[in-house]
Design an enzyme around this catalytic site. Structure first.
Site, PDB file in Angstrom:
ATOM      1  N   GLU A 259      60.973  91.532  40.576  1.00 57.88           N
ATOM      2  CA  GLU A 259      60.087  92.379  41.385  1.00 57.88           C
ATOM      3  C   GLU A 259      59.367  93.279  40.399  1.00 57.88           C
ATOM      4  OE1 GLU A 259      58.551  95.388  42.899  1.00 57.88           O
ATOM      5  OE2 GLU A 259      60.488  96.008  43.734  1.00 57.88           O
ATOM      6  N   CYS A 293      56.256 100.903  43.349  1.00 52.65           N
ATOM      7  CA  CYS A 293      55.552  99.648  43.073  1.00 52.65           C
ATOM      8  C   CYS A 293      54.578  99.281  44.186  1.00 52.65           C
ATOM      9  CB  CYS A 293      56.558  98.524  42.862  1.00 52.65           C
ATOM     10  SG  CYS A 293      57.735  98.320  44.217  1.00 52.65           S
TER      11      CYS A 293
END
Length: 491
Positions: A259, A293
Site C-alpha cells: 500500500e 495516503c
C-alpha cells in the site's frame, strides 16, 4: 483506571521470541513528541540476530496457533477489542504524543484499529474449502484454504496503530504468526502497544514479535529472511518498489501486499453542492495535517464554479485552528519531524516559483505548518504531480467534465479519489472512469471500512486489505486429491 488496568510499562523493551527485552544493536532510538520535541522513550535497537530469533520463534509458534479452533482464535480478537475499549484513553494519548495526531484524528484511528480487530474476529469462521469435480475415475479433488505461515509487517508513521492492525489482526485471526517492524518515528503505536494488547488478550508466546531496528541494519534482511512467506508494507512507492524487487527476485520468493503513495484527486463538477464540497475538501485535505495516503492532493474544479469554490474554500481554510494537537479544538497539528517540514517548505517554494497563486499561507511554528492553499495550479507543476504529505493543496481548473476526468487520471498514482455532483448517475459514470482502487461520490477520499476492499492501482500498490480480501491475501489454496480407487496409468 483500575489497578488491573494500570498503564503499560517498559515501552523501551521489544517483544522478541516471546520475551520482552532490549535490542542487541548497541545503539538507541530516541522517540520524540513531534509537537514539544520531548523525549518520550529511548529504545535500544534490535539487530539481525534479534530479527532472526523473532522470525524463527514465529515459525515454531505458528503451527500450534494455526491448529487452534476458529472460535479460540476469534476469542483472542474479541479480547483485544475489549482491551481497546478499556484502554481507549491510554491508546489515544500515545497516538497524540508519538505521531503528533490531533485528538480528532487519534480518536478516528483508535476506532479504525478497533473496527478491523472486531471484523477479524469473524474471519476464522469465514474460511472455506472447496470440492471440485474431477474427470479421473475414483478421484476426490479438494481445495483447502490454509494460513501462509509467518507474515512480516512493515508499518508507517502516519496512521501507525491502524495501518499495523489492518494487517496484524486479520493475519493472526487466520492462523498466521507475525513479526512487525514499525517506523522509527512511531515504534510504540506502530507495534509495541499492539504487542501489549494482544499479549493481554491471550495470544500465545512467540506468535507475535515486534522488532524495532534501523532500516540500514535490518530493513532488507526483514524482507530477505527465509521464514516469512508474505510481506505487508505500507509506505512510500520508492521503498515499496525495493521491497517488491527483493520479494520477487531474492533467494526466497514471497507474496507481497504493497500500500504505497497516493495523489488523490477531489473533483467538483459544475452541478455539485458547493457547501458540501467545500466542507468535504477541508476535512479530506487537512485531517492529520494531510499526512494520509488517501488525503486530497489535487482539487479539480469545473470552470463554471471554479472561482466561487476557490474563494469559499480559502476562507474556510483560513479559519482552521492549528497548534497543540492535544487540544480538542485543534485541526492542524505538527508534521512528524523536521525533515518532513523542510521537504514541505521546499514544495511551497517550488509552487510559488512555478506560478501557483497563493490563497492561504503562514509561517511554521516548530513542526506546525499552517495550511497552504494554491490556486491556478496546472498539471505540470510539482504540487500536482507529486504526493504532498502535509497541509498543502493545489486547485486546478477543468474546462469541462471530460477535462476533469483527464486531469484526475493524469497521475502515476491510483489509490483513492472523490467526485462531487448532484447527479448520482453522472457521479457513478465519472467514478467508473477514474483509474484508482477506490472512488467516493459526494464524500472525501479518506475512507476505510473493515469489510470493504482497500488498495490501489498503478504506482499506488498491489493487493487488497479488509474483509474477504484479507482472507485472500493472508491465506493460500492447497489442492489435495484422494484417489479412492486404483487408477489406470498409461504405462
Amino acid at each position: 483506571m483500575s489497578q488491573r488496568l494500570a498503564a503499560y510499562e517498559n515501552m523501551s523493551l521489544q517483544l522478541i521470541a516471546g520475551e520482552w527485552r532490549v535490542g542487541k544493536a548497541g545503539r538507541d532510538l530516541d522517540v520524540l513528541d513531534p509537537f514539544t520535541q520531548e523525549k518520550l522513550l529511548q529504545i535500544p535497537l534490535a539487530n539481525r540476530e534479534d530479527l532472526d530469533e523473532a522470525y524463527r520463534s514465529a515459525r515454531q509458534a505458528q503451527v500450534a496457533w494455526a491448529a487452534c479452533g476458529p472460535s479460540e482464535r476469534a476469542q483472542v480478537m474479541l479480547n483485544a477489542v475489549r482491551i481497546f475499549d478499556e484502554r481507549r484513553d491510554e491508546i489515544i494519548d500515545w497516538i497524540i504524543r508519538e505521531s503528533g495526531s490531533t485528538r480528532i484524528k487519534a480518536q478516528i484511528e483508535w476506532g479504525a484499529a478497533r473496527a478491523i480487530t472486531q471484523e477479524s474476529a469473524s474471519l476464522p469462521s469465514r474460511v472455506h474449502g472447496r470440492i471440485l469435480a474431477s474427470d479421473v475415475p475414483g478421484k476426490e479433488s479438494r481445495v483447502y484454504r490454509e494460513p501462509l505461515g509467518v507474515i512480516g509487517i512493515i508499518s508507517p508513521w502516519n496512521f501507525p496503530l491502524h495501518l499495523t492492525a489492518r494487517s496484524l489482526a486479520p493475519a493472526l485471526a487466520l492462523g498466521n504468526a507475525c513479526v512487525i517492524k514499525p517506523a522509527s518515528d512511531t515504534p510504540v503505536t506502530g507495534g509495541l502497544l499492539l504487542a501489549h494488547i494482544f499479549e493481554e488478550a491471550g495470544l500465545p508466546k512467540g506468535v507475535l514479535s515486534v522488532v524495532v531496528g534501523s532500516g540500514s541494519e535490518i530493513g532488507d534482511a526483514f524482507v530477505e529472511h527465509e521464514v516469512p512467506g508474505f510481506i505487508s508494507f505500507t509506505g512510500s512507492t520508492q521503498v515499496g518498489r525495493n521491497i517488491g524487487r527483493i520479494a520477487a527476485g531474492g533467494e526466497h520468493l514471497k507474496h507481497v501486499a504493497l500500500e504505497l503513495g497516493g495523489n488523490s484527486p477531489f473533483v467538483v463538477l459544475a452541478d455539485a453542492d458547493l457547501d458540501q464540497a467545500v466542507n468535504a475538501a477541508v476535512v479530506g485535505k487537512f485531517l492529520h495535517q494531510g499526512q494520509i495516503c488517501m488525503a486530497i492532493n489535487r482539487i479539480i474544479v469545473e470552470d463554471s464554479v471554479y472561482d466561487e469554490f476557490v474563494n469559499r474554500y480559502a476562507e474556510r481554510v483560513k479559519s482552521l485552528p492549528y497548534g497543540d494537537p492535544s487540544k480538542p479544538e485543534t485541526v492542524v497539528g505538527p508534521v512528524i519531524n523536521a525533515k518532513q517540514l523542510a521537504g514541505l517548505q521546499d514544495k511551497i517554494a517550488t509552487a510559488k516559483s512555478e506560478g501557483a497563486r497563493v490563497m492561504v499561507e503562514g509561517e511554521a511554528q516548530g513542526n506546525v505548518l499552517p495550511p497552504h492553499v494554491f490556486a491556478d495550479v496546472t498539471a505540470d507543476m510539482e504540487i500536482a504531480r507529486e504526493e504532498i504529505f502535509g497541509p498543502l493543496v493545489g486547485i486546478q481548473r477543468a474546462r469541462d467534465e471530460a477535462h476533469a476526468l483527464e486531469l484526475a487520471n493524469s497521475s502515476e498514482y491510483g489509490l483513492s479519489s472523490a467526485v462531487f455532483t448532484s447527479s448520482l448517475e453522472r457521479g457513478v459514470k465519472f467514478a467508473r472512469g477514474i483509474r484508482a482502487g477506490m472512488t467516493h461520490i459526494n464524500d472525501i477520499p479518506v475512507n476505510d471500512e473493515p469489510n470493504a476492499p482497500f488498495g490501489g492501482e498503478k504506482n499506488s500498490g498491489l493487493g487488497r486489505f479488509n474483509g474477504d480480501w484479507a482472507i485472500e491475501e493472508f491465506t493460500t489454496d492447497h489442492w489435495i486429491t484422494v484417489q479412492h480407487a486404483p487408477r489406470r496409468y498409461p504405462f
